[in-house]
Design a protein around this motif. Sequence first.
Motif, mmCIF file in Angstrom:
data_model
loop_
_atom_site.group_PDB
_atom_site.id
_atom_site.type_symbol
_atom_site.label_atom_id
_atom_site.label_comp_id
_atom_site.label_asym_id
_atom_site.label_seq_id
_atom_site.Cartn_x
_atom_site.Cartn_y
_atom_site.Cartn_z
ATOM 1 N N ASP A 71 0.844 -1.202 0.000
ATOM 2 C CA ASP A 71 0.000 0.000 0.000
ATOM 3 C C ASP A 71 0.877 1.248 0.000
ATOM 4 N N ASP A 86 1.649 3.234 2.177
ATOM 5 C CA ASP A 86 2.510 3.393 3.343
ATOM 6 C C ASP A 86 3.661 2.399 3.337
ATOM 7 N N LEU A 118 3.333 -0.907 3.362
ATOM 8 C CA LEU A 118 2.973 -2.155 4.048
ATOM 9 C C LEU A 118 2.486 -3.184 3.034
ATOM 10 N N ILE A 173 -3.466 -7.341 5.906
ATOM 11 C CA ILE A 173 -4.113 -6.066 6.237
ATOM 12 C C ILE A 173 -3.211 -5.344 7.230
ATOM 13 N N SER A 174 -2.871 -4.105 6.893
ATOM 14 C CA SER A 174 -1.967 -3.297 7.737
ATOM 15 C C SER A 174 -0.655 -4.040 7.992
ATOM 16 N N GLU A 204 -0.194 -7.178 8.374
ATOM 17 C CA GLU A 204 -0.345 -8.427 9.121
ATOM 18 C C GLU A 204 -1.074 -9.461 8.266
ATOM 19 N N LYS A 257 -6.058 -11.521 14.674
ATOM 20 C CA LYS A 257 -5.193 -10.367 14.786
ATOM 21 C C LYS A 257 -3.876 -10.669 15.463
#
Length: 459
Positions: free
Chosen positions: A411, A413, A415, A434-435, A437, A457
Amino acid sequence: MKKHMALLLILAVLALCGCEAGFVSGGQTTIPSNTEFPEVETNFDEPALAVQVSMGAEFEMVLDGTDTILSISPLNEAGQELLKKVDVVGQQYRTGIKSLLDEARAQNFLKTGGKVNISAREQYSGAWKIASNDILLNPVEDYQKSSGMIFSCKVTPAGAVPDLSKLTKNIDRYDDYIVYYYTDGQNNVVYQEAVYNDGTVTYGYFKGTQEHTFITYTPNGIVTYDHKKGNIGTGYTVYPDGTREENICYYDDQNLMLKSVLKNADGSTTESFYENGLPVRQLQTQSDGAAFEVHYTYHSNGNWATMEIINPDGVHELTTFREDGTQESYVAQGDGVYSEIICNEDGSIKEIYNRGPDGTEIHETYQNGIPQKETRTYPNGDYENLTFHSNGMQASYISQMDGVYIECRYDVDGLIIYQLERLADGTEIQMEFISGEPVSSTIRYPDGRVETETFDKNG
């Protein structure tokens, strides 16, 4: 190629200082003429002046051509007592004389209302320089100001000095400095003193239009001396640690530089040739004997057209410039290496291409100074491809290495959001994130089996 790029930047800075040289590709050709340059002996290491100092204690110092104290000897018993407590050999006169005055004061040889007599004589013909009078006197006057002591000081120089009382004093004021200059009856400048806001002081001495001397003292202890007579100039720079650089310059009858030779403190030398006052060729010889050669050509407006560097290892570097001074391209080749940089009209990088000795190729593209794409191709056909977001963060990575295919997406950023790995046997491993992870993993085997995992998570 980093070391060659670093040298390129260093030489570019040096060239701005006025001591460099020229190339014959893409621009006006400027080849130095075969002018014969006479050998010049600077004699800076030789004993130049014998300076006798008397203030009750008497002693004699021998100074070399850079005003460094080579030796000091007592001339009476008081001088012998004085020199037992202070050693100034190896120091510059301006530093050593202050230490001697301090010790003379401590031993009560120098008293308020007393007298200090300083006289100098040449140690070889031509050793006297007109600046010597101020060189001998100014440090004593500085000592009077800093110590608060009031005593007289008379200097008898080794040669004639200008009588300022018979000259007209003038003042020019600038933002950073003030110039005091003295002219004779024909309005010729005979002497000048420039005082800068940072404490730097430059003294200038003129004998007609063919000879002048400049000496500069800086607050950090650097001393620069330059003397020009006719078509030849000589000078030096002495640093606080005692190291020294020397220079010899040759000029034409229009006072334009033809050649300069800089002898650096580390034993390296820089020899530069000029045409029309512009450097066109330079030879840099390092202390270990390694030699760099640099050439320049120019556009009609005086800006660089090309700069070529020939390194000791045989690598040639060529930089081209547009008329407005912006860099157009850079190419380096030799020793099995080829590198190329193409720049936009504003001088920012557009493309970079490198090929290593083993045949590995790297191609990078940029937009507005931000990388867009990078491709690496290896001799065996393997490759790596990278793309970037508009903010410069990596957007994707695709590679084919040793039979393994990898594809990743990121993305804005930076990541990771997706990864695909295909092994040599056909097995595929696909992961989503996602993010940064992992949230799921799917493995597909060549026999059709599929394994899927999901992650919470905590991974």
